[in-house]
Write a protein that holds these residues in place. Structure first.
Motif, mmCIF file in Angstrom:
data_model
loop_
_atom_site.group_PDB
_atom_site.id
_atom_site.type_symbol
_atom_site.label_atom_id
_atom_site.label_comp_id
_atom_site.label_asym_id
_atom_site.label_seq_id
_atom_site.Cartn_x
_atom_site.Cartn_y
_atom_site.Cartn_z
ATOM 1 N N SER A 124 -36.573 28.069 65.010
ATOM 2 C CA SER A 124 -36.583 27.794 66.440
ATOM 3 C C SER A 124 -35.352 28.406 67.089
ATOM 4 N N ARG A 125 -35.576 29.028 68.236
ATOM 5 C CA ARG A 125 -34.435 29.622 68.929
ATOM 6 C C ARG A 125 -33.743 28.605 69.829
ATOM 7 N N HIS A 126 -34.311 27.407 69.867
ATOM 8 C CA HIS A 126 -33.740 26.390 70.749
ATOM 9 C C HIS A 126 -33.137 25.241 69.965
ATOM 10 N N SER A 134 -32.603 21.320 70.834
ATOM 11 C CA SER A 134 -33.735 20.827 70.052
ATOM 12 C C SER A 134 -33.284 20.434 68.644
ATOM 13 N N PRO A 135 -33.641 19.215 68.198
ATOM 14 C CA PRO A 135 -33.236 18.820 66.847
ATOM 15 C C PRO A 135 -34.040 19.520 65.753
ATOM 16 N N THR A 136 -35.159 20.118 66.119
ATOM 17 C CA THR A 136 -35.961 20.801 65.102
ATOM 18 C C THR A 136 -35.360 22.172 64.806
ATOM 19 N N ALA A 477 -37.786 13.610 70.952
ATOM 20 C CA ALA A 477 -36.882 14.727 70.666
ATOM 21 C C ALA A 477 -37.511 15.747 69.724
ATOM 22 N N HIS A 479 -40.698 16.308 69.306
ATOM 23 C CA HIS A 479 -41.976 16.859 69.742
ATOM 24 C C HIS A 479 -41.950 17.373 71.167
ATOM 25 N N PHE A 480 -40.862 17.147 71.839
ATOM 26 C CA PHE A 480 -40.727 17.646 73.199
ATOM 27 C C PHE A 480 -39.310 18.146 73.405
ATOM 28 N N GLU A 481 -39.154 18.848 74.492
ATOM 29 C CA GLU A 481 -37.835 19.415 74.753
ATOM 30 C C GLU A 481 -37.448 19.078 76.180
ATOM 31 N N ALA A 483 -35.126 20.043 77.937
ATOM 32 C CA ALA A 483 -34.646 21.158 78.754
ATOM 33 C C ALA A 483 -35.765 21.743 79.611
ATOM 34 N N GLN B 28 -43.839 11.667 78.703
ATOM 35 C CA GLN B 28 -43.478 13.042 78.357
ATOM 36 C C GLN B 28 -44.607 13.785 77.674
ATOM 37 N N ARG B 40 -41.744 15.427 84.833
ATOM 38 C CA ARG B 40 -41.539 16.415 83.782
ATOM 39 C C ARG B 40 -41.792 17.832 84.288
ATOM 40 N N ASP B 88 -34.380 30.638 80.546
ATOM 41 C CA ASP B 88 -35.293 29.743 81.249
ATOM 42 C C ASP B 88 -35.646 30.236 82.646
ATOM 43 N N ARG B 122 -42.981 28.414 74.391
ATOM 44 C CA ARG B 122 -44.143 27.539 74.444
ATOM 45 C C ARG B 122 -44.456 27.076 75.862
ATOM 46 N N GLU B 169 -47.837 23.554 78.600
ATOM 47 C CA GLU B 169 -46.969 23.584 77.437
ATOM 48 C C GLU B 169 -47.710 24.284 76.320
ATOM 49 N N GLU B 173 -44.842 23.518 68.905
ATOM 50 C CA GLU B 173 -43.986 22.582 68.195
ATOM 51 C C GLU B 173 -43.706 21.297 68.963
ATOM 52 N N ARG B 174 -44.222 21.166 70.176
ATOM 53 C CA ARG B 174 -43.822 20.029 70.996
ATOM 54 C C ARG B 174 -44.996 19.171 71.395
ATOM 55 N N TRP B 175 -45.913 18.982 70.531
ATOM 56 C CA TRP B 175 -47.077 18.200 70.876
ATOM 57 C C TRP B 175 -47.164 17.022 69.932
ATOM 58 N N LEU B 176 -47.601 15.923 70.436
ATOM 59 C CA LEU B 176 -47.632 14.744 69.579
ATOM 60 C C LEU B 176 -48.889 14.670 68.738
ATOM 61 N N VAL B 182 -48.787 19.118 64.220
ATOM 62 C CA VAL B 182 -47.339 19.139 64.442
ATOM 63 C C VAL B 182 -46.611 19.336 63.125
#
Lengths: 485, 217
Positions: A124-126, A134-136, A477, A479-481, A483, B28, B40, B88, B122, B169, B173-176, B182
């Motif tokens: 991950s670049r973030h 991002s903690p991932t 944290a 699963h979402f960001e 920022a 979120q 959001r 961004d 993403r 989105e 990597e950011r989906w529950l 995931v």
């Protein structure tokens, strides 16, 4: 020998004399144990769902080390010439061998080891490591190949089981010290509810088995030191088998992770504290147990690498990865960083990037719980100085020696993590619990029983709420960001 | 207090805490029923509207956008994918433009997720523009908001616009849900309800522990 035979025969008679008491207590113990197991499994199911693959500290490196064993049928037997030589992640080749050997031989017949874990992972670049928030560490857009997923699943299930072993050891140790199922249940439940404990015990790492073996060893020492309590039917085994079991558990802990090494002093301290004439059979059995486990692991190192600690291999890997010493004993800032690292590492330092929830109310509650722990610990130290309990003295000595060794090691060797205190779970819980009992007794005298009862229940509730808050924050944290707002 | 009520009260307290925590989390989650997208994904200056789309997690290369009603006549939709840069910032030029045809009776727009988009970030902006020869297309709104564009149809629950900016989105990597997408872990392949069930189970066990704490001496 006669001096040993008498108490054993007495204790057996005592057990036989109160069969009703024994049969009444057993179901209660089982019910409490079952409750602890259910709580732990519910918690681990949550963590399992929440944290993506290979997001544990060095998790992919640990997995690949075991995969090396599964593929080759033996542990690494050479010093790598460069980083990740031969497409193997070599970062964990510095570790002791027992966990990787065991995990590797479990993986070997499954065939899951044939696929490399890192091929489809994208960094991950973030990530926090890359300057983001991002903690991932990895982007998880592409599903992992099925063999990697299955291999990882095996490793994570093993870690969950190791955590269960640690938790049962906590239960047994506290029961041995207090002869009270409820207090043992509360202690084990508190450990399970600490977010760090649950999150740590789904990751593939040798920390989890090292913690379990060290916890078992410490528990057996507590059993050795426990006085017989005929009312509860509890009778510690006082013969060479207990010594051998402590030796095996201690040896396995050391052969799994060297940072669990200080648990080795527990048995000599216990024998010294007991000051019994019949210590020799237990001591000899303990040494035999150590040699049969740690002796084999370090003996192999000696044969393959020329010395028991495989120093050449470890130095080579450390220099290749440019691991550095971050703790400077002469700088005050280092101690501040150390205190912060330990604070995070005790409560919630989740993932490779050591992320912690930044919610204020969570941190305040973590701080409050830390104060309670420190108060209990201080009271226990005060009790130990007055020689009130041999168990307390032994556990406190082991813990203090471990803390001293930790400070020395982070000053001299690359490696800086609160995880190194995982093998001290049982000594720490025994110390704080015995301190808490004294503290609560004093409080009962001052303010009465009811407020103390409310306080204990409130603390359990607080711990559960802290867990919920941390878990919600982890879900968001990982699963979402934020920022993206 | 009767000792048998303590676990019950603790359970209710923990349940409320868990519900609060999950509700905070749900805010979120794009596409969830109680989503509050204005926090959001605020509407930015220059955007005509926003919409959140349920993204196909396990098929990240395909994007399906529901229409309010089936199309009546053949048409074409042009989808411009904008991708944020490392700072961004949204670029002026789209990273990819995808055209797709609509045939009569079609109730959704199916778009491929271009590799250029997938490889980058993403978070994408998707501008859907029916071509001039097409009839106006009404997209199904996940949520009614106060948007200037809503006057087009005046029907609650629908956004009928000729050019719509989606902020979506990327399904990565950011989906529950589902969890397997995931984590990459096929087992346990559990729906979010299972996650909630485990949290409730944990609350029940913790409440039981509180009951023991109340009785401990």
């Amino acid at each position: 020998m006669a001096s040993r035979a008498t108490p054993i025969s007495k204790s057996r008679t005592a057990v036989k004399a109160t069969p009703a008491a024994s049969t009444r207590r057993a179901p209660v113990t089982l019910r409490h144990l079952a409750g602890v197991v259910c709580l732990y499994l519910a918690i681990q199911a949550c963590w399992f769902l929440a944290i993506p693959a290979f997001e544990g500290p060095d998790e992919i490196q640990h997995y690949d080390h075991a995969r090396y064993v599964a593929v080759n049928g033996h542990l690494p037997d050479r010093v790598p010439a460069r980083v990740n030589e031969g497409d193997w992640f070599t970062g964990e080749w510095t570790q002791e061998s027992a966990y990787y050997w065991m995990f590797g031989w479990i993986l070997r017949p499954t065939g899951f080891q044939d696929v490399r874990p890192g091929d489809t992972l994208v960094q991950s670049r973030h990530s926090i490591w890359s300057g983001g928030n991002s903690p991932t560490v990895f982007a998880h857009g592409t599903p992992l190949p099925a063999p990697v997923v299955n291999g990882m699943l095996v490793g994570r299930v093993l870690s969950v089981l190791f955590g269960l072993g640690t938790l049962l050891a906590v239960f047994a140790a506290i029961r041995a010290c207090t002869h009270d199922d409820r207090i043992a249940t509360l202690a084990a439940g508190c450990v399970a509810l600490v977010p760090q404990f649950g999150a740590q015990h789904i990751f593939i790492t040798n920390d989890t088995p090292a913690a379990m073996w060290a916890s078992i060893a410490a528990t057996l020492v507590a059993v050795l030191l426990a006085r017989p309590a005929s009312a509860s039917g509890w009778q510690p085994v006082r013969d060479w088998r207990l010594g051998a079991a402590i030796g095996v558990a201690t040896g396995l802990a050391i052969a799994t992770k060297l940072t669990a090494g200080m648990i080795v002093v527990a048995m000599p301290l216990a024998l010294w504290a007991q000051r019994r004439d019949s210590w020799r059979p237990q001591a000899i059995a303990w040494i035999a147990g150590l040699l049969a486990t740690a002796g084999v692991a370090f003996g192999r190192n000696w044969i393959v690498f020329g010395d028991p600690l495989a120093t050449a291999l470890k130095h080579a890997v450390v220099s290749q990865f440019q691991f550095r010493i971050v703790f400077k004993p002469g700088e005050l800032a280092s101690y501040v960083d150390l205190a912060q690292m330990l604070f995070r590492g005790i409560w919630a330092s989740i993932g490779w990037a050591a992320w912690m929830p930044d919610t204020l109310w969570l941190r305040v509650l973590f701080a409050a719980l830390t104060v309670v722990l420190l108060a209990c610990f201080g009271t226990a130290a005060w009790l130990a100085l007055r020689g009130r309990s041999a168990t307390l003295t032994v556990m406190l000595t082991v813990f203090v020696l471990h803390a001293a060794a930790f400070l020395v090691s982070i000053s001299l060797v690359a490696g800086y993590s609160a995880r190194y205190f995982l093998p001290m779970i049982v000594p720490f819980i025994v110390i704080t619990l015995l301190g808490a009992r004294k503290l609560l007794a004093l409080l009962r005298e001052r303010i009465g029983a009811d407020p103390v009862r409310w306080a204990i229940t409130g603390m359990m509730l607080t711990l559960a709420i802290v867990w919920i808050g941390t878990f919600s924050a982890v879900l968001a944290a990982f699963h979402f960001e934020r920022a993206l707002r | 207090m009767p000792k048998n009520r303590v676990p019950l009260m603790c359970f209710l307290t923990l349940l409320i805490a868990a519900a609060f925590g999950l509700a905070q989390l749900e805010k979120q989650l794009p596409g969830m029923p109680l989503d509050t997208p204005s926090e959001r994904y605020p509407v930015l200056p220059g955007e005509s509207a926003w919409q959140q789309m349920p993204m196909p997690m396990c098929q990240p290369t395909r994007l399906t956008i529901a229409l309010a009603q089936p199309t009546l006549a053949p048409g074409t939709i042009s989808a411009s994918f904008f991708v944020r840069d490392d700072f961004d910032k949204w670029p002026d030029a789209p990273a990819a433009i995808v055209r797709t045809s609509l045939i009569p009776g079609q109730s959704e727009v199916r778009l491929p997720f271009p590799a250029q988009v997938r490889a980058e970030r993403r978070m994408v902006l998707l501008k859907l523009t029916p071509t001039p020869e097409s009839q106006a297309v009404a997209f199904r709104a996940a949520r009614d908001g106060v948007h200037e564009t809503q006057y087009v149809t005046k029907k609650p629950g629908y956004l009928g616009v000729e050019s719509l900016v989606f902020r979506a989105e990327y399904p990565g990597e950011r989906w529950l849900t589902p969890v397997s997408c995931v984590t990459g872990v096929e087992f346990p392949n559990l729906p979010p309800t299972a996650l909630i069930a485990t949290v409730v189970a944990m609350c029940a066990m913790a409440a039981w522990l509180c009951g023991i704490a109340w009785r401990a001496r």
